[in-house]
Design an enzyme around this catalytic site. Structure first.
Site, PDB file in Angstrom:
ATOM      1  N   GLY A 234       0.843  -1.192   0.000  1.00  0.00           N
ATOM      2  CA  GLY A 234       0.000   0.000   0.000  1.00  0.00           C
ATOM      3  C   GLY A 234       0.876   1.239   0.000  1.00  0.00           C
TER       4      GLY A 234
ATOM      5  N   HIS B 125     -17.148   3.601  10.927  1.00  0.00           N
ATOM      6  CA  HIS B 125     -17.539   4.701  10.039  1.00  0.00           C
ATOM      7  C   HIS B 125     -19.061   4.791   9.971  1.00  0.00           C
ATOM      8  CE1 HIS B 125     -17.656   7.412   6.696  1.00  0.00           C
ATOM      9  NE2 HIS B 125     -16.351   7.473   6.655  1.00  0.00           N
TER      10      HIS B 125
ATOM     11  N   ARG C 138     -17.016  11.064  13.397  1.00  0.00           N
ATOM     12  CA  ARG C 138     -17.470   9.714  13.046  1.00  0.00           C
ATOM     13  C   ARG C 138     -17.920   8.897  14.244  1.00  0.00           C
ATOM     14  NH1 ARG C 138     -12.650   8.283   8.668  1.00  0.00           N
ATOM     15  NH2 ARG C 138     -13.425   9.653   7.042  1.00  0.00           N
TER      16      ARG C 138
END
Lengths: 247, 639
Positions: free
Chosen positions: B43, B267, B331
């Site tokens: 990543g 989330h 959130r």
């Protein structure tokens, strides 16, 4: 939903593959296509049958891992979507569905629906980058880029490397894939410096790897889940000829 | 008794990193060529580190489980990436980003690391731009910014709703450049199954080739884990379905402490679960809460369709509870509020586990065109997945597991408690405290990989230049390979009746119900018992078809689920230990009279770093006390 699934089964790269028919009544319209295959696999595993192998990961249409040839179309009947986003609502009770791997010489089958797409990486390694070292970049605003060019570069850059373009093409050409990367960098001033070397190196590698030639059929554009435009191929050709004419 | 030393450099906060770099040990170019580094993960953190180390001249081996490095899950980040450029002239600075992150993390992160992450954020943006990442631009040709939740400035750089993809492809291109130059060797379709330690130093890994099944030995002078988070512990999450904790977990069991495992971000705006076969939850970007209004019916079990419910029978509960921030609360707060309504019986949809995100008012006010320009792709995604057309009917949303703030404990060098083992990006614990702010994950991962690790790992390797290439014939490699093979054989020999996925689902359900958005002592203790029983069932009734010597995706899944049972147990322990509420960790016993999270700074202002002591043995808790010198610790309020 009751479905008749005809799925390509192939034990490994050297084995001979064939379609195997599965009568499956465990699908529901609000499943994704991959979830339908998950359900089929659960059934197969419990019956001690080797489940259908397929590549998948993000399951939200962005990683490019999934890819199956479904009823004659890469990623199935939906427009501009990947297989993971294909909904079973697209099918009717009683349908027969054919599921195959990508078919291309440059993408050999690994197992069942998994193919080896490292040829795409090899093309990128041949020149799909801008040579800049970490820490050497000037301030981002030292080099303004016209908004229209930046937007166009973005449109080319959205390719997810799934290989649907190659699978869709009767020649198994990788022109749409290669052209998208060439165009992205050709449109940006940062990318101009190596543009000539890049286009020649990437095209050379593409040819070496056994991808076919482009005959402007446009199947790639029609089937691309990210709607990459054929204009990129025109740009690739232009870049390629210019590099040859004035190296 | 504590063994933890964060090795934070002396001196004022703003000078620490500069001083560190000026005094860090270096490795000369001739010696770099003789040093091998393994990087696991491709990543932003992993591929960034691999390419950066390759540029420096190290011999790098980079591994990923995907068929190509370009598919690592950084690709799925939507919103953007923060940097303190202050291009908007709106008062941004390194200190301000640092402050926002410390506060957003509810004062549970380490000042020096967070400041450094903010400090290198500008270098990250410049590097991406130079590599040809097509960030959004304005008509003058400059980069555009937007604002994100929890902050007062516009510092988020973006590429439509695909910022992660574009940043990852940029990083992939830098990785390819190093592969072409021979400094990086790429090993795709490999899963790391063990860490190898020789004489107290990390010297290699054992991997399984996911195509041939071959168990391989790879040696190096140092190993970097950039293996992401463990959000798939809930089974359903916004993560790629193959994301897993296994590499980090193997390292943990070999001695790397695991920090704050219970800190997981949920989330608030994901598409809810539609059926029992569902494998994945798709995120709807946080940006939708700028124009969408969240509500549920005022009447319990109201079966009318949304548009038939009149205005005065709707409960816009976020606006009601948090008038100052309304639909734009952070959130953790938004997620808990949705759960509270659904648990009380006001949820909507087939399952009752959803709330409405409604654009009716925004469309009436701004017109359909304006809304389409902002959110067209997300509305289309919603339509594809659920069949709901958000222009006509409200979206259904529900919270979903998303990002793990917890991870391997690292010091200022990003090194774990095992010498020579580094951890970067989401796989470490260091920068986000108990809650992560939007657009800071791409920032941290890239900063770690490109701009921080290359300095700190050189500082470590400078003492290792006389060590020749590590042989894989050592006894330690032999033992590690043997233990990997034994475990795989054990898994396939169970020969029971239930699939790895079915266990993962049940494990996820336990964790979601008892160690998810809301936790209490009774539930956590119950979860611990349930996990124990389920784990026993797993090891006696698992079925894996196929063999060890070819593609076997069920075997891959089973290995990860087996690790998840152990991760889950530690998560529960950590959540039990921390009796305060902070950020994403909400203990029902620690709340204000209004039901908000109540921190206990006196007793819990520390990082909980857990040491593994052996199978079925109790963990040892090490506490890294957090000292706040440059910020004042305050209460977070959004009323």
């Amino acid at each position: 939903m009751k479905l008749t699934l005809k799925i390509w089964r192939q034990k490994n790269a050297d084995a001979k593959g064939k379609f195997v028919t599965y009568d499956f009544d465990g699908a529901s319209p609000d499943m994704s296509f991959l979830e339908m295959l998950d359900a089929l696999n659960t059934k197969l595993i419990k019956a001690r049958i080797d489940p259908v192998a397929f590549d998948h990961d993000c399951r939200e249409g962005i990683c490019g891992a999934c890819g199956m040839y479904i009823n004659g179309h890469p990623h199935g009947p939906g427009k501009a979507i990947t297989t993971c986003h294909l909904s079973m609502r697209e099918f009717k009770d009683g349908d027969t569905i054919y599921v195959e791997p990508w078919r291309a010489k440059a993408f050999p089958v690994v197992k069942d629906l998994i193919v080896d797409r490292t040829a795409f990486d090899k093309i990128q390694i041949a020149g799909g980058f801008i040579s800049t070292n970490v820490g050497s970049a000037p301030d981002s605003h030292a080099l303004p880029v016209e908004k229209s060019k930046a937007d166009e570069a973005f449109n080319s850059a959205v390719c997810i490397g799934c290989g649907a373009c190659v699978a869709a093409c009767k020649n198994a050409s990788a022109m749409l894939f290669v052209s998208a990367k060439i165009a992205q960098f050709a449109l940006l001033p940062q990318g101009r410096i190596e543009a000539k070397e890049r286009v020649q190196a990437m095209v050379k590698k593409m040819d070496e790897l056994g991808f076919g030639n482009c005959s402007n059929t446009g199947a790639c554009e029609a089937e691309c889940p990210k709607e990459i435009s054929l204009v990129n191929i025109a740009r690739l050709n232009r870049e390629f000829y210019c590099a040859k004419v004035s190296p | 008794m504590t063994k933890l030393d964060a090795k934070i450099p002396e001196g004022p906060l703003a000078e620490k990193w500069a001083k560190y770099k000026a005094s860090a040990k270096l490795v000369n170019p001739a010696n770099k060529k003789k040093l091998d580094v393994i990087v696991v993960g491709t990543g932003l953190a992993g591929a960034g580190a691999a390419s950066s180390l390759g540029e420096l001249g190290y011999q790098v081996k980079n591994f990923c489980y995907q068929d190509t490095p370009r598919r690592a899950h950084s690709v799925a980040a939507q919103g953007g990436i923060n940097a303190t450029k202050n291009y908007k002239n709106d008062g941004d600075s390194i200190y301000r980003l640092f402050y926002d992150m410390i506060k957003g993390g509810d004062y549970r992160s380490r000042e020096a690391n967070v400041y450094r992450a903010a400090e290198v954020s500008n270098d990250v943006i410049d590097h991406f731009t130079a590599m040809g990442v097509p960030f959004a631009r304005d008509y003058g040709g400059n980069l555009d910014n937007r604002s994100f939740g929890g902050v007062q400035v516009s510092r988020t750089f973006y590429a439509k709703g695909q910022t992660g993809q574009q940043c990852l492809l940029g990083t992939y291109s830098s990785l390819n450049r190093q592969i072409s130059q021979g400094t990086v060797t790429m090993y795709p379709r490999r899963e790391m199954l063990e860490l190898v330690i020789i004489d107290g130093k990390t010297r290699g890994i054992i991997t399984r080739n996911l195509i041939t099944g071959e168990i391989e030995r790879h040696s190096a002078h140092a190993v970097v884990l950039a293996t992401g988070g463990y959000g798939t512990i809930y089974y359903l999450s916004t993560l790629a379905v193959n994301s897993n904790p296994s590499a980090a977990w193997k390292a943990h069991k070999k001695g790397a402490f695991f920090a704050n495992p219970s800190f997981i971000q949920i989330h608030p705006t994901s598409i809810p679960q539609l059926n029992e076969y569902q494998s994945k939850l798709t995120l709807m970007s946080e940006s939708l809460r700028n124009d969408g209004r969240i509500w549920v019916p005022k009447k319990k079990d109201d079966k009318r369709v949304a548009n038939e419910i009149p205005e005065d029978e709707r409960d816009y509960y976020l606006e009601r509870r948090y008038p100052a921030f309304g639909n734009l609360v952070p959130r953790d707060v938004a997620s808990r509020a949705a759960k509270e309504r659904c648990d009380a019986g006001y949820g909507v949809g087939k399952t009752g586990l959803a709330v409405y995100l409604d654009f009716r008012d925004a469309i009436n006010k701004q017109g359909e065109k304006a809304i389409e320009a902002k959110y067209g792709n997300l509305f289309e995604l919603c339509r594809i997945i659920t069949g709901i057309n958000p222009y006509k009917d409200p979206m259904h949303i529900y919270p979903a597991g998303h990002y793990t703030m917890g991870g391997l404990w690292v010091d200022y060098n990003l090194m774990t408690t095992i010498p020579g083992l580094f951890s970067i990006g989401e796989s470490n614990f260091s920068d986000h405290g108990a809650n992560r702010l939007g657009a800071s994950s791409l920032m941290q991962a890239s900063g770690d990989g490109y701009f921080i690790l290359p300095y700190t790992i050189s500082n470590y390797l400078a003492d290792d230049i006389k060590t020749p290439g590590i042989s894989t014939d050592n006894q330690e490699f032999e033992d590690a390979e043997k233990s990997v093979k034994e475990r795989l054989e054990k898994l396939v020999s169970i020969n029971g009746t239930q699939t790895a996925t079915s266990f993962h689902k049940r494990l996820g359900e336990i964790m979601w119900n008892y160690c998810g958005m809301s936790r209490n002592e009774e539930g956590l203790k119950k979860a611990k018992q349930m996990l124990k029983e389920l784990k026993e069932e797993f090891w006696t009734d698992l079925i894996i078809p196929g063999d060890l010597n070819s593609v076997n995706q069920e075997l891959e899944k089973a290995g990860r689920v087996a690790d998840y049972f152990e991760v889950a147990d530690l998560m529960v322990d950590d959540a039990l230990n921390r009796t305060e509420s902070c950020g994403a960790h909400y203990r029902e016993e620690s709340q204000t009279p209004e039901g908000e999270a109540l921190r206990d700074d006196k007793n819990f202002s520390y990082v909980a770093a857990w040491e593994y002591t052996g199978e079925s043995k109790p963990y040892i808790l090490h506490k890294e006390e957090l000292k706040f010198v440059d910020v004042e610790v305050k209460e977070r309020s959004y009323k």
